[in-house]
Design an enzyme around this catalytic site. Structure first.
Site, PDB file in Angstrom:
ATOM      1  N   HIS A 120       0.808  -1.226   0.000  1.00  0.00           N
ATOM      2  CA  HIS A 120       0.000   0.000   0.000  1.00  0.00           C
ATOM      3  C   HIS A 120       0.837   1.270   0.000  1.00  0.00           C
ATOM      4  O   HIS A 120       0.347   2.335   0.353  1.00  0.00           O
ATOM      5  CB  HIS A 120      -0.973  -0.023   1.190  1.00  0.00           C
ATOM      6  CG  HIS A 120      -2.007  -1.104   1.085  1.00  0.00           C
ATOM      7  ND1 HIS A 120      -2.706  -1.593   2.164  1.00  0.00           N
ATOM      8  CD2 HIS A 120      -2.463  -1.790   0.002  1.00  0.00           C
ATOM      9  CE1 HIS A 120      -3.546  -2.536   1.756  1.00  0.00           C
ATOM     10  NE2 HIS A 120      -3.400  -2.685   0.449  1.00  0.00           N
ATOM     11  N   CYS A 132       2.735  12.234 -13.085  1.00  0.00           N
ATOM     12  CA  CYS A 132       4.060  12.711 -13.501  1.00  0.00           C
ATOM     13  C   CYS A 132       5.109  11.791 -12.876  1.00  0.00           C
ATOM     14  O   CYS A 132       4.917  11.302 -11.761  1.00  0.00           O
ATOM     15  CB  CYS A 132       4.288  14.150 -13.037  1.00  0.00           C
ATOM     16  SG  CYS A 132       3.207  15.321 -13.873  1.00  0.00           S
TER      17      CYS A 132
HETATM   18  C1  BJW Z   1      -2.604  -6.168  16.813  1.00  0.00           C
HETATM   19  C2  BJW Z   1      -2.123  -5.370  17.827  1.00  0.00           C
HETATM   20  C3  BJW Z   1      -0.877  -5.718  18.325  1.00  0.00           C
HETATM   21  C4  BJW Z   1      -3.991  -4.551  17.281  1.00  0.00           C
HETATM   22  N1  BJW Z   1      -0.231  -6.765  17.816  1.00  0.00           N
HETATM   23  N2  BJW Z   1      -1.950  -7.208  16.339  1.00  0.00           N
HETATM   24  C5  BJW Z   1     -12.888  -7.843  -2.926  1.00  0.00           C
HETATM   25  C6  BJW Z   1     -13.945  -7.939  -2.058  1.00  0.00           C
HETATM   26  C7  BJW Z   1     -14.451  -6.806  -1.415  1.00  0.00           C
HETATM   27  C8  BJW Z   1     -13.914  -5.541  -1.655  1.00  0.00           C
HETATM   28  C9  BJW Z   1     -12.858  -5.449  -2.511  1.00  0.00           C
HETATM   29  C10 BJW Z   1     -12.364  -6.583  -3.138  1.00  0.00           C
HETATM   30  N3  BJW Z   1     -11.323  -6.214  -3.933  1.00  0.00           N
HETATM   31  C11 BJW Z   1     -11.159  -4.877  -3.799  1.00  0.00           C
HETATM   32  C12 BJW Z   1     -12.091  -4.387  -2.973  1.00  0.00           C
HETATM   33  C13 BJW Z   1     -12.232  -2.947  -2.600  1.00  0.00           C
HETATM   34  C14 BJW Z   1     -11.279  -2.514  -1.517  1.00  0.00           C
HETATM   35  C15 BJW Z   1     -11.534  -3.328  -0.257  1.00  0.00           C
HETATM   36  O1  BJW Z   1     -10.833  -4.254   0.068  1.00  0.00           O
HETATM   37  N4  BJW Z   1     -12.534  -2.938   0.498  1.00  0.00           N
HETATM   38  C16 BJW Z   1     -12.909  -3.643   1.728  1.00  0.00           C
HETATM   39  C17 BJW Z   1     -12.581  -2.783   2.946  1.00  0.00           C
HETATM   40  C18 BJW Z   1     -14.371  -3.968   1.640  1.00  0.00           C
HETATM   41  N5  BJW Z   1      -9.906  -2.635  -1.959  1.00  0.00           N
HETATM   42  C19 BJW Z   1      -9.342  -1.686  -2.681  1.00  0.00           C
HETATM   43  O2  BJW Z   1      -9.938  -0.674  -3.018  1.00  0.00           O
HETATM   44  C20 BJW Z   1      -7.898  -1.909  -3.104  1.00  0.00           C
HETATM   45  N6  BJW Z   1      -7.746  -1.718  -4.503  1.00  0.00           N
HETATM   46  C21 BJW Z   1      -8.206  -2.584  -5.398  1.00  0.00           C
HETATM   47  O3  BJW Z   1      -8.719  -3.631  -5.068  1.00  0.00           O
HETATM   48  O4  BJW Z   1      -8.029  -2.203  -6.702  1.00  0.00           O
HETATM   49  C22 BJW Z   1      -8.758  -2.927  -7.714  1.00  0.00           C
HETATM   50  C23 BJW Z   1     -10.147  -2.331  -7.752  1.00  0.00           C
HETATM   51  C24 BJW Z   1     -10.299  -1.021  -8.060  1.00  0.00           C
HETATM   52  C25 BJW Z   1     -11.580  -0.472  -8.119  1.00  0.00           C
HETATM   53  C26 BJW Z   1     -12.686  -1.266  -7.840  1.00  0.00           C
HETATM   54  C27 BJW Z   1     -12.520  -2.621  -7.506  1.00  0.00           C
HETATM   55  C28 BJW Z   1     -11.222  -3.158  -7.478  1.00  0.00           C
HETATM   56  C29 BJW Z   1      -6.994  -0.876  -2.434  1.00  0.00           C
HETATM   57  C30 BJW Z   1      -6.941  -1.004  -0.968  1.00  0.00           C
HETATM   58  C31 BJW Z   1      -6.107   0.123  -0.366  1.00  0.00           C
HETATM   59  C32 BJW Z   1      -6.143   0.122   1.150  1.00  0.00           C
HETATM   60  N7  BJW Z   1      -5.629   1.343   1.618  1.00  0.00           N
HETATM   61  C33 BJW Z   1      -5.488   1.543   3.058  1.00  0.00           C
HETATM   62  C34 BJW Z   1      -4.977   2.975   3.296  1.00  0.00           C
HETATM   63  C35 BJW Z   1      -3.504   3.098   2.912  1.00  0.00           C
HETATM   64  C36 BJW Z   1      -3.043   4.506   3.028  1.00  0.00           C
HETATM   65  C37 BJW Z   1      -3.124   5.036   4.439  1.00  0.00           C
HETATM   66  O5  BJW Z   1      -2.396   4.542   5.318  1.00  0.00           O
HETATM   67  O6  BJW Z   1      -3.901   5.947   4.652  1.00  0.00           O
HETATM   68  O7  BJW Z   1      -4.562   0.568   3.578  1.00  0.00           O
HETATM   69  S1  BJW Z   1      -6.975   1.231   3.973  1.00  0.00           S
HETATM   70  C38 BJW Z   1      -6.176   0.520   5.365  1.00  0.00           C
HETATM   71  O8  BJW Z   1      -6.589  -0.866   5.494  1.00  0.00           O
HETATM   72  C39 BJW Z   1      -4.681   0.493   5.020  1.00  0.00           C
HETATM   73  C40 BJW Z   1      -4.275  -0.859   5.533  1.00  0.00           C
HETATM   74  O9  BJW Z   1      -3.080  -1.280   4.906  1.00  0.00           O
HETATM   75  C41 BJW Z   1      -5.469  -1.718   5.202  1.00  0.00           C
HETATM   76  C42 BJW Z   1      -5.569  -2.996   6.009  1.00  0.00           C
HETATM   77  O10 BJW Z   1      -5.747  -2.712   7.362  1.00  0.00           O
HETATM   78  P1  BJW Z   1      -5.010  -3.619   8.447  1.00  0.00           P
HETATM   79  O11 BJW Z   1      -3.551  -3.477   8.313  1.00  0.00           O
HETATM   80  O12 BJW Z   1      -5.566  -4.971   8.418  1.00  0.00           O
HETATM   81  O13 BJW Z   1      -5.415  -2.824   9.799  1.00  0.00           O
HETATM   82  P2  BJW Z   1      -6.740  -2.962  10.678  1.00  0.00           P
HETATM   83  O14 BJW Z   1      -6.820  -1.747  11.527  1.00  0.00           O
HETATM   84  O15 BJW Z   1      -7.898  -3.301   9.854  1.00  0.00           O
HETATM   85  O16 BJW Z   1      -6.450  -4.224  11.604  1.00  0.00           O
HETATM   86  C43 BJW Z   1      -5.480  -4.155  12.650  1.00  0.00           C
HETATM   87  C44 BJW Z   1      -5.360  -5.538  13.261  1.00  0.00           C
HETATM   88  O17 BJW Z   1      -4.303  -5.511  14.193  1.00  0.00           O
HETATM   89  C45 BJW Z   1      -6.614  -5.985  14.024  1.00  0.00           C
HETATM   90  O18 BJW Z   1      -6.933  -7.331  13.640  1.00  0.00           O
HETATM   91  C46 BJW Z   1      -6.188  -5.934  15.486  1.00  0.00           C
HETATM   92  O19 BJW Z   1      -6.825  -6.933  16.279  1.00  0.00           O
HETATM   93  C47 BJW Z   1      -4.713  -6.176  15.373  1.00  0.00           C
HETATM   94  N8  BJW Z   1      -3.891  -5.625  16.443  1.00  0.00           N
HETATM   95  N9  BJW Z   1      -3.089  -4.370  18.069  1.00  0.00           N
HETATM   96  C48 BJW Z   1      -0.867  -7.495  16.823  1.00  0.00           C
HETATM   97  N10 BJW Z   1      -0.346  -4.979  19.324  1.00  0.00           N
END
Ligand code: BJW
Length: 249
Positions: A120, A132
């Site tokens: 990401h 660009c």
């Molecule tokens: C601990 C802890 C400790 C706490 N020790 N653990 C298929 C199905 C459904 C939807 C989609 C799909 N394919 C694509 C989509 C759409 C979308 C998507 O997935 N949406 C869902 C949310 C429904 N995906 C996209 O849009 C992606 N692009 C894409 O698919 O392109 C093709 C496309 C285009 C157009 C239409 C359709 C397809 C892009 C995704 C980009 C994600 N971006 C972000 C922001 C990045 C920039 C920023 O930082 O601002 O990335 S969103 C955010 O979520 C960030 C993260 O990398 C990502 C994942 O989150 P993560 O890391 O899992 O964090 P949390 O907070 O969710 O979880 C934390 C965990 O830690 C928890 O489990 C806690 O319990 C645990 N924890 N303390 C260990 N101490």
């Protein structure tokens, strides 16, 4: 009988090719907020649709820029934790270690990991929203009256944005391909601190399970992978990783 920690340590000791697949929980113990944790997660306070989409940037670029500046300050003021360091220390000794991270903080690289695939992007970099060429280190403008967002040096438009992947944007296909290959070739995947709701990233862990890879999960909360994982460790990344990766043998 082996404890889950002992079991995980044995799997990690035996594996020649290990993939670490990390999410925001990996850096939670560094002080970087996760996205979806109920009280402390960013999305509990802020609406992702207003801040982390190309539409949001088009609608209100200053709001989006300011949100990322706020987050950059957090990343600047925190540091990798014992979990990042334990992963980095595992490299060498003929082992192949690949870190696939959804995190944008760059902490795996800072801790010393060399093969890091950032799905990401990197919040500490900038690029032009209109494509660009070039990716640049994010710097704080010294002039308080500098335009926000900054002006792209190539096209002259106010289109500089953080080099991260927003919802609805595609991931870098080459990076994703390398990540898929690493998962296909690994003997063990360790999935750490991700809620597993964002695709295509989460699909990498699905693939690993589908291929029957050895699977360790580290998370204080259960996930969709917990039941099928070989070992599912409930706890914090910074505490558990040093326990399972630091061998006394
Ligand atoms: C601990 C802890 C400790 C706490 N020790 N653990 C298929 C199905 C459904 C939807 C989609 C799909 N394919 C694509 C989509 C759409 C979308 C998507 O997935 N949406 C869902 C949310 C429904 N995906 C996209 O849009 C992606 N692009 C894409 O698919 O392109 C093709 C496309 C285009 C157009 C239409 C359709 C397809 C892009 C995704 C980009 C994600 N971006 C972000 C922001 C990045 C920039 C920023 O930082 O601002 O990335 S969103 C955010 O979520 C960030 C993260 O990398 C990502 C994942 O989150 P993560 O890391 O899992 O964090 P949390 O907070 O969710 O979880 C934390 C965990 O830690 C928890 O489990 C806690 O319990 C645990 N924890 N303390 C260990 N101490």
């Amino acid at each position: 009988m082996n404890t889950p920690i002992e079991l995980a340590r044995r799997l990690a000791t035996k594996a020649q090719r290990i993939v670490f697949f990390t999410g925001a929980g990996m850096s939670a113990d560094s002080g970087v907020p996760t996205f979806r944790d109920a009280l402390t997660g960013l999305w509990a306070q802020y609406d992702p649709l207003q801040l982390a989409t190309p539409q949001a940037f088009a609608r209100d670029p200053k709001l989006v820029w300011d949100f990322y500046e706020y987050r950059r300050d957090i990343v600047r003021n925190c540091a990798p934790n014992a979990g990042h360091r334990a992963i980095a220390a595992l490299e060498g000794n003929g082992r192949e270690v690949t870190v696939i991270t959804q995190n944008v903080d760059g902490y795996h690289q800072l801790a010393g990991s060399r093969e890091v695939l950032c799905l990401h992007g990197n919040i500490m970099e900038d690029r032009c929203h209109h494509g660009c060429p070039g990716v640049f280190p994010a710097t704080k403008p010294e002039d308080p009256n500098a335009p926000v967002p900054p002006v792209c040096a190539t096209c002259g438009r106010r289109t500089v944005r953080p080099n991260v992947v927003w919802f609805g944007e595609t991931l870098d296909e080459a990076v994703l391909e390398r990540a898929r290959a690493a998962v296909e070739n690994c003997g063990l995947i360790v999935v750490i601190g991700t809620s597993g709701v964002v695709y295509p990233a989460a699909g990498l862990a699905d693939t690993a399970l589908g291929l029957g890879k050895r699977f360790i999960e580290i998370n204080p909360e259960p996930s969709q992978w917990s039941r099928e994982a070989d070992v599912s460790l409930r706890g914090r990344a910074s505490e558990i990783l040093p326990q399972i990766l630091t061998t006394t043998e």
